[in-house]
Design a protein around this motif. Structure first.
Motif, PDB file in Angstrom:
ATOM      1  N   VAL A 233      34.044  19.735  28.739  1.00  9.27           N
ATOM      2  CA  VAL A 233      33.753  20.734  27.712  1.00  9.27           C
ATOM      3  C   VAL A 233      34.951  21.667  27.591  1.00  9.27           C
ATOM      4  O   VAL A 233      35.678  21.889  28.570  1.00  9.27           O
ATOM      5  CB  VAL A 233      32.469  21.501  28.063  1.00  9.27           C
ATOM      6  CG1 VAL A 233      32.634  22.287  29.350  1.00  9.27           C
ATOM      7  CG2 VAL A 233      32.017  22.400  26.928  1.00  9.27           C
ATOM      8  N   GLN A 234      35.145  22.202  26.408  1.00 11.23           N
ATOM      9  CA  GLN A 234      36.247  23.139  26.195  1.00 11.23           C
ATOM     10  C   GLN A 234      35.889  24.523  26.734  1.00 11.23           C
ATOM     11  O   GLN A 234      34.697  24.868  26.826  1.00 11.23           O
ATOM     12  CB  GLN A 234      36.555  23.237  24.708  1.00 11.23           C
ATOM     13  CG  GLN A 234      37.165  21.976  24.118  1.00 11.23           C
ATOM     14  CD  GLN A 234      37.607  22.164  22.678  1.00 11.23           C
ATOM     15  OE1 GLN A 234      37.170  23.094  21.991  1.00 11.23           O
ATOM     16  NE2 GLN A 234      38.476  21.281  22.209  1.00 11.23           N
TER      17      GLN A 234
ATOM     18  N   GLY B 230      32.660  26.766  26.015  1.00 12.10           N
ATOM     19  CA  GLY B 230      31.544  25.889  25.691  1.00 12.10           C
ATOM     20  C   GLY B 230      30.393  26.021  26.674  1.00 12.10           C
ATOM     21  O   GLY B 230      30.394  26.883  27.561  1.00 12.10           O
TER      22      GLY B 230
ATOM     23  N   LEU C 163      27.088  23.763  28.873  1.00 14.92           N
ATOM     24  CA  LEU C 163      26.458  22.545  29.374  1.00 14.92           C
ATOM     25  C   LEU C 163      25.154  22.940  30.042  1.00 14.92           C
ATOM     26  O   LEU C 163      25.015  24.057  30.561  1.00 14.92           O
ATOM     27  CB  LEU C 163      27.349  21.837  30.405  1.00 14.92           C
ATOM     28  CG  LEU C 163      28.585  21.079  29.933  1.00 14.92           C
ATOM     29  CD1 LEU C 163      29.386  20.617  31.137  1.00 14.92           C
ATOM     30  CD2 LEU C 163      28.203  19.887  29.063  1.00 14.92           C
TER      31      LEU C 163
END
Length: 126
Positions: free
Chosen positions: A12-13, A16, A18
């Motif tokens: 993920v950047q 971001g 999760l």
């Protein structure tokens, strides 16, 4: 056989989000505290967040407070870790662990937990 299985990791950047899941099989989580721990390359494993069996007691490491949220659904025998505003320094293998409330007594210390999952990789990078 008691088993914990993590899922939801990935790439993920920065900034971001999760959501990690920890699903239990072979036993019910109703009486167990669940912890999320992480280990980055070259570093010791550290406690990220823990939640008591009822959900009434939670712990967060200072580095994740305000960004991560732990929750549990005992009906689904699953614990979640919602991770928002991710940073590169959050990159690590995340593992969930379980043990009875009476054993860990609200402490998020890894040597108190006897049941562990295999871990899931979280990589935060642009």
């Amino acid at each position: 056989q008691l088993q914990l299985v993590e899922s939801g990791g990935g790439l993920v950047q920065p900034g971001g989000a999760l959501r990690l899941s920890c699903a239990a099989s072979g036993f019910t989580l109703d009486y167990y505290t669940i912890g999320w721990f992480r280990q980055a390359p070259g570093k010791e494993r550290e406690g990220v967040s823990c939640i008591s069996s009822s959900g009434g007691s939670t712990y967060y490491a200072d580095s994740v407070k305000g960004r991560f949220t732990i929750s549990r659904d005992n009906a689904k025998n699953t614990v979640y870790l919602q991770m928002n505003s991710l940073k590169p320094e959050d990159t690590a293998v995340y593992s969930c662990a379980a043990d009875r409330d009476s054993t860990v007594q609200h402490m998020c210390v890894m040597h108190l937990y006897h049941y562990w999952g295999q871990g899931t990789q979280v990589t935060v990078s642009s």
